[in-house]
Motif scaffolding. Structure first.
Motif, short mmCIF file in Angstrom:
data_model
loop_
_atom_site.label_atom_id
_atom_site.label_comp_id
_atom_site.label_asym_id
_atom_site.label_seq_id
_atom_site.Cartn_x
_atom_site.Cartn_y
_atom_site.Cartn_z
N CYS A 536 43.27 39.79 49.05
CA CYS A 536 43.44 38.37 48.84
C CYS A 536 42.60 37.81 50.27
N SER A 538 43.28 35.08 51.74
CA SER A 538 44.39 34.39 52.54
C SER A 538 45.18 35.48 53.12
N CYS A 539 45.70 36.49 52.70
CA CYS A 539 46.52 37.44 53.13
C CYS A 539 46.11 38.72 53.19
N CYS A 554 47.24 37.63 43.85
CA CYS A 554 47.87 37.91 45.22
C CYS A 554 49.49 37.51 44.81
N CYS A 557 50.34 34.67 47.52
CA CYS A 557 50.13 33.17 47.86
C CYS A 557 49.86 32.86 46.37
ZN ZN Z 1 47.14 35.71 49.11
#
Ligand code: ZN
Ligand code: ADP
Length: 818
Positions: A536, A538-539, A554, A557
Motif C-alpha cells: 500500500c 500509504s501504509c 490494504c 486504510c
Molecule cells: Zn493502506
C-alpha cells in the motif's frame, strides 16, 4: 455511584496539546470578588486539559449542556461545577443553557477518575461517555471516496484538506465534531477544510438517520415493480435491493431515497412497535439446579470485591452469572453484564432474555445516540434490571447497581483503541468498588494481569474445573507442519490427520470448525520476473489479494486496486503468496466438494445480522464446515462439532507483541471449547511450524501456562510485573516525526532520573511504521509503581510542546503495541 470514592485528581493531568487560542476563561488568578451573577466551570469536548469559567444568570445543575463562546467559535460543553465567585474579572456569559442534563455528580466523579487515570481531558471523557444528539434526527458522517483513498495513496497531497481526508480515511464515519476534536491544534478551520475536501471529490457526507426515542418506528415495504427503477437511480436501486427480502426499518435505509420512492408509490410506510434487535424474543426458561462447583462460586461471591471466575470452557459460567443476577435482582438491585461483542454472544444474550423476560436492555456500540439514550432511560427508570453490552455499556447510568459481570475478561475488545483509551474491565472494577457490589470477571483463560491480581489476593479466585454436563474432554493433537509432505513446493493447508478427521466426522454426520486467523485470499503477491511487490503506498504494508472481489486491498486504510494476474511492468504471471480464509475455503471446498461450507470473517460479516445468519446456517446444518478467523472461536455452542482445527496459529504467535503467547493460548483454548459439546468426544488439532513452543504444551492448563508466562514476563519486565504507558508520535513527515520522538524520549529520560523505577524505552518506529501516510514512532514508559509513572507523566506533559503537524497519543496500559 458514591462520589466520595472517586477522589478528584490533586494535580489535573495536563497534556501539551496546542493550548486553546484566545480562550478567555483561563486567566491568572486575581483577587476573588463577590459577583452579582453565578459562574460555571465548563468542560469542553476538545483535547485541552483545563476547564473554563463563564458566567450564568443563575446556578444550573451539574451536567447541564451549555453553548459557550470559545475563541472565535461557539461550542457545546458541560457544566462541571457551580461557582459563586469568579477569580478573574469580566468572564463572558454562557450563550445558551440547554435543557438536557447529561450526567449527575456521581457520574462526574467517575469521569474525573477516568480523565485522571487515562491522562485524558475531562471534556473528551464526557463526550465518550454520554450519548449525544438526543434531539437530532439525522447525523452527518463523513466517508472517504475511492478517489480520496487513492489521492492519499498516490498523490500525497498536502495542506489542511488533505489532513482532514487522512483522518477520514483512517476512521471512516467520523462526525464533524469528532473531526474537530481529533484535528484540534492541527487544522484551524475544520469545516472549511472539510468543504474543500468534499469539493475535491475526496470525501462525501452520509446522513445516518438517528432513531427516535419513541417506542414505535417506521417500517418500509417494497410494493412497486423494482425493475422499473431507472439504471442511474443507484440509491433507489440499493434501497429496493435491501427490501427484496422483506420490509425493513426506515433507519436502516437511505432516507432521502425512500422519500422519493414513497412519492412514486414504489414503497409503503407503516408504523410498528419497536423491538430491540439485540434482545431476542425467547420463551422463559426455569433455572437448572446448579452443580456443586457452580453453587460454591455463587456462595463465595458476597458483599463487595472482585472475583476472578476461572472456569474451563463449558464449565457453566453463564449459569453462575444468571444465579448471581437473580439474587441481586431479588434484593432490588440491577445488574451490568459486559461482553466482548454483542453480535458474537447471541447465546448469552438469549439466556439472559429467557431468564428475565422483558427486563433486559442491550447496549451496543452500533446503537445510535438516541437508541442508547432510550436503553439508558429504561435502566434509569427501573424498567430494565439487566443491562448487557459491549465496552461502552460501562457508562450506562445504573442507579441501583448490585452486580457487575465481565465475561471473557481477557478479551482485547474491552480496550478502547481510540480517543480516551479506557479499559472497560478495569472501569468495571472501579464502578463495582464505588457501588459496593461484587464484580465477577469470568474467563477460561484469564489475563495474566487478573491472574496475578488473584495470586496476590487483590481479587478472590474462584474456579470451576469440570464441564457442567459431564462430557469427555476433547483430545488435542499438535501437528508439526514441517513434516507434512509438500505439494508443489508448499505445505498444504490441511494436514493429513486433519483431513482424515474431517472425513470421518462428516461421514458420521458431524461438523467441523477451521480457524485461520487471516482474511482475504493471499496475504501478498509478488512478481517472480521483476521482483515487484504490491505494498500500500500509504501504509507501506503488503496488500492482500481478495479473490472474490478480484482486487488487492490494504487492510489498514482501504486503498485498493484491481488485480491483474500479470505484472504490469514485465508481464510475468504474479505469484500469489501467503494465505487467508478465502483460500482456506477454496482448499476445503476442493477437499470436500459436496459439503456446504460457511465462512465467517470481517468480509462476510458486515451489516447487522450477518453473524447470526452464518452461525444459524451452521447450527441448523445448512453448512457443515465453518471456516473463519478468530471470531469462530468465540462462545458459540454447537452440539455436533466433532472436529475443531487451528490451521494456522503461527501468525498470532509471531506478532511482535509480548502478549502473543497469551493470545495464542486463549485462542486455542477457546477453540477447544467449541469441540465435543454433544455426545461424541471432540477432536482438536493444531497445525504449527513451531510445535516446540512452550505455549502448545500448556493448552488447557492455565496454571502451567501462567507459571511459564510469568517467568518470561518477569524476566523481560513486562506487565503484570510493570505498568506501561505507550506514547506514540505521528507525523506525515518522517524526519519531523523521528526528531519529535527523539526529543520526547530525551526529555523523558532526563525527567525519569528523578523518578525511581521509571524506564524510558525507545524511540523506535512502531511495528506498523506508517499508516495512512503518517509515520509512527513510539516511546514506552515502564515502571513498577504506577503512581510514580503517573506523577512523572503529569510533570512531563506540562513541558512538552508538539511542533505543528506532529501529534501525540498517550495510551495508559496499552493492549496493542502496534
Ligand atoms: Zn493502506
Ligand atoms: P461456559 O460459559 O462456562 O463455557 P456455559 O454456561 O455455556 O459454559 O454452559 C455449558 C453448557 O452446560 C450449557 O449448555 C449449559 O446450559 C449447561 N449447563 C450449565 N450449568 C448447568 C447445570 N447446572 N445443569 C445442567 N446444565 C448446565
Amino acid at each position: 455511584m458514591s462520589g466520595k470514592l472517586f477522589p478528584s485528581p490533586e494535580v489535573p493531568p495536563v497534556e501539551a496539546g496546542a493550548p486553546p487560542r484566545r480562550a478567555r476563561a483561563s486567566r491568572p488568578p486575581a483577587a476573588p470578588r463577590e459577583a452579582a451573577t453565578a459562574f460555571v466551570r465548563v468542560a469542553v469536548p476538545l483535547p485541552v486539559f483545563e476547564t473554563f469559567t463563564w458566567s450564568v444568570k443563575a446556578p444550573v445543575p451539574i451536567g447541564t449542556e451549555v453553548v459557550v463562546p470559545f475563541g472565535n467559535r461557539r461550542i457545546n460543553g458541560w457544566v462541571v461545577e457551580n461557582l459563586s465567585t469568579c477569580d478573574f474579572t469580566d468572564p463572558k456569559p454562557v450563550e445558551e443553557v440547554l435543557e438536557r442534563v447529561a450526567f449527575d455528580a456521581n457520574q462526574l466523579a467517575f469521569y474525573r477518575w477516568i480523565a485522571d487515570y487515562y491522562l485524558s481531558p475531562l471534556g473528551e471523557v464526557i463526550a465518550t461517555a454520554t450519548p449525544s444528539g438526543a434531539a437530532v434526527r439525522t447525523r452527518h458522517t463523513y466517508q472517504p471516496t475511492p478517489d480520496g483513498i487513492e489521492a492519499i495513496a498516490t498523490g500525497a497531497p498536502e495542506g489542511t484538506p488533505a489532513a482532514v481526508l487522512r483522518e477520514i480515511v483512517a476512521r471512516p464515519g467520523l462526525t464533524k465534531s469528532a473531526l474537530e476534536r481529533r484535528l484540534h491544534g492541527e487544522v484551524q478551520d475544520v469545516p472549511r477544510s472539510l468543504r474543500a475536501a468534499m469539493d475535491a471529490g475526496w470525501v462525501v457526507s452520509a446522513d445516518v438517520v438517528v432513531e427516535g426515542t419513541q417506542d414505535v418506528e417506521d417500517w418500509i415495504t417494497l410494493v412497486g415493480d423494482a425493475t422499473k427503477i431507472p439504471e442511474k437511480a443507484t440509491k433507489s436501486r440499493a434501497v429496493a435491493d435491501a427490501l427484496a427480502a422483506g420490509p425493513r426499518p426506515l433507519c436502516s435505509l437511505d432516507a432521502p431515497a425512500v422519500l422519493r420512492m414513497e412519492k412514486t408509490g414504489m414503497v409503503r410506510r407503516e408504523t410498528r412497535e419497536r423491538r430491540d434487535p439485540f434482545v431476542p424474543d425467547v420463551a422463559p426458561t426455569p433455572p437448572p439446579v446448579l452443580n456443586a462447583e457452580q453453587a460454591a462460586v455463587v456462595e463465595a461471591v458476597q458483599g463487595k470485591g472482585t472475583w476472578l471466575l476461572h472456569g474451563v470452557t463449558g464449565a457453566g459460567k453463564t449459569e453462575v452469572y444468571l444465579a448471581l443476577a437473580t439474587r441481586a435482582i431479588e434484593a432490588g438491585k440491577q445488574v451490568l453484564v459486559l461482553v466482548p461483542e454483542i453480535a458474537l454472544t447471541p447465546q448469552l444474550m438469549a439466556r439472559f432474555a429467557a431468564r428475565f423476560p422483558g427486563r433486559v436492555a442491550a447496549l451496543h456500540s452500533a446503537l445510535t445516540g438516541a437508541e442508547r439514550l432510550r436503553a439508558w432511560r429504561r435502566i434509569d427508570a427501573g424498567e430494565a434490571d439487566v443491562a448487557i453490552g459491549a465496552r461502552s455499556a460501562i457508562f450506562a447510568p445504573i442507579p441501583r447497581l448490585g452486580l457487575v459481570v465481565v465475561d471473557e475478561e481477557n478479551d482485547d475488545s474491552y480496550k478502547q483503541e481510540d480517543g480516551v483509551r479506557y479499559h472497560a474491565r478495569d472501569l468495571a472494577i472501579v464502578r463495582g468498588r464505588s457501588a459496593g457490589c461484587p464484580v465477577v470477571l469470568g474467563s477460561a483463560t484469564p489475563s495474566l494481569e487478573s491472574w496475578e491480581n488473584a495470586r496476590t489476593g487483590r481479587f478472590h479466585l474462584v474456579s470451576i474445573r469440570n464441564r457442567a454436563t459431564p462430557r469427555p474432554v476433547p483430545t488435542l493433537q499438535i501437528i508439526d507442519m514441517r513434516e507434512e509432505l509438500k505439494v508443489d513446493g508448499a505445505v498444504p493447508l490441511l494436514s493429513l490427520p486433519v483431513h482424515a478427521a474431517l472425513t470421518e466426522a462428516l461421514a458420521a454426520g458431524g461438523k467441523g470448525i477451521l480457524l485461520y486467523n487471516r482474511r482475504g485470499y493471499a496475504s501478498f503477491v509478488e512478481c517472480p520476473g521483476c521482483g515487484q511487490a504490491y505494498d500500500c503506498p500509504s501504509c507501506g504494508i503488503a496488500m492482500v489479494y481478495h479473490q472474490q472481489a478480484r482486487r488487492l486491498d490494504c487492510h489498514y486504510c482501504g486503498f485498493h486496486r484491481p488485480f491483474q494476474p500479470d505484472c504490469p511492468k514485465c508481464g510475468t504471471t504474479l505469484s500469489i503468496l501467503g494465505r487467508g480464509t478465502e483460500r482456506v475455503e477454496e482448499a476445503v471446498a476442493e477437499a470436500f466438494p459436496d459439503v456446504p461450507i460457511g465462512r465467517m470473517d470481517a468480509d462476510t460479516t458486515t451489516g447487522r445480522g450477518a453473524h447470526a445468519r452464518i452461525l444459524d446456517d451452521f447450527k441448523e446444518g445448512r453448512t457443515r464446515l465453518l471456516v473463519g478467523t478468530q471470531i469462530v472461536a468465540k462462545g458459540h455452542d454447537f452440539p455436533d462439532v466433532h472436529v475443531a482445527a487451528v490451521l494456522g496459529a503461527d501468525h498470532v504467535l509471531g506478532m511482535p507483541d509480548f502478549r502473543s503467547a497469551e493470545r495464542t493460548f486463549a485462542l486455542v483454548t477457546q477453540l477447544t471449547g467449541r469441540a465435543g459439546r454433544g455426545d461424541v468426544p471432540g477432536r482438536v488439532f493444531l497445525q504449527t511450524h513451531h510445535p516446540e513452543h512452550p505455549v502448545f504444551g500448556c493448552i488447557g492448563d492455565m496454571d502451567a501456562f501462567a507459571e511459564h508466562e510469568a517467568r518470561v514476563r518477569r524476566l523481560l519486565g513486562y506487565p503484570p510485573w510493570s505498568r506501561l504507558v505507550l506514547v506514540r508520535i505521528e507525523s506525515t513527515d518522517r524526519v519531523q516525526g523521528r526528531d519529535a520522538a527523539a526529543a520526547f524520549a530525551a526529555q523523558a529520560r532526563e525527567q525519569a532520573r528523578r523518578y525511581a523505577g521509571v524506564d524510558v524505552l525507545g524511540p523506535a518506529p512502531a511495528p506498523l511504521a506508517r499508516l495512512v501516510g503518517r509515520w509512527r514512532y513510539q516511546v514506552i514508559l515502564r515502571g513498577r509503581d504506577l503512581a510514580a509513572l503517573r506523577g512523572f507523566l503529569q510533570a512531563h506533559h506540562q513541558g512538552w510542546k508538539a511542533a505543528a503537524g506532529v501529534r501525540r497519543i498517550v495510551d495508559v496500559d496499552p493492549r496493542s503495541l502496534a
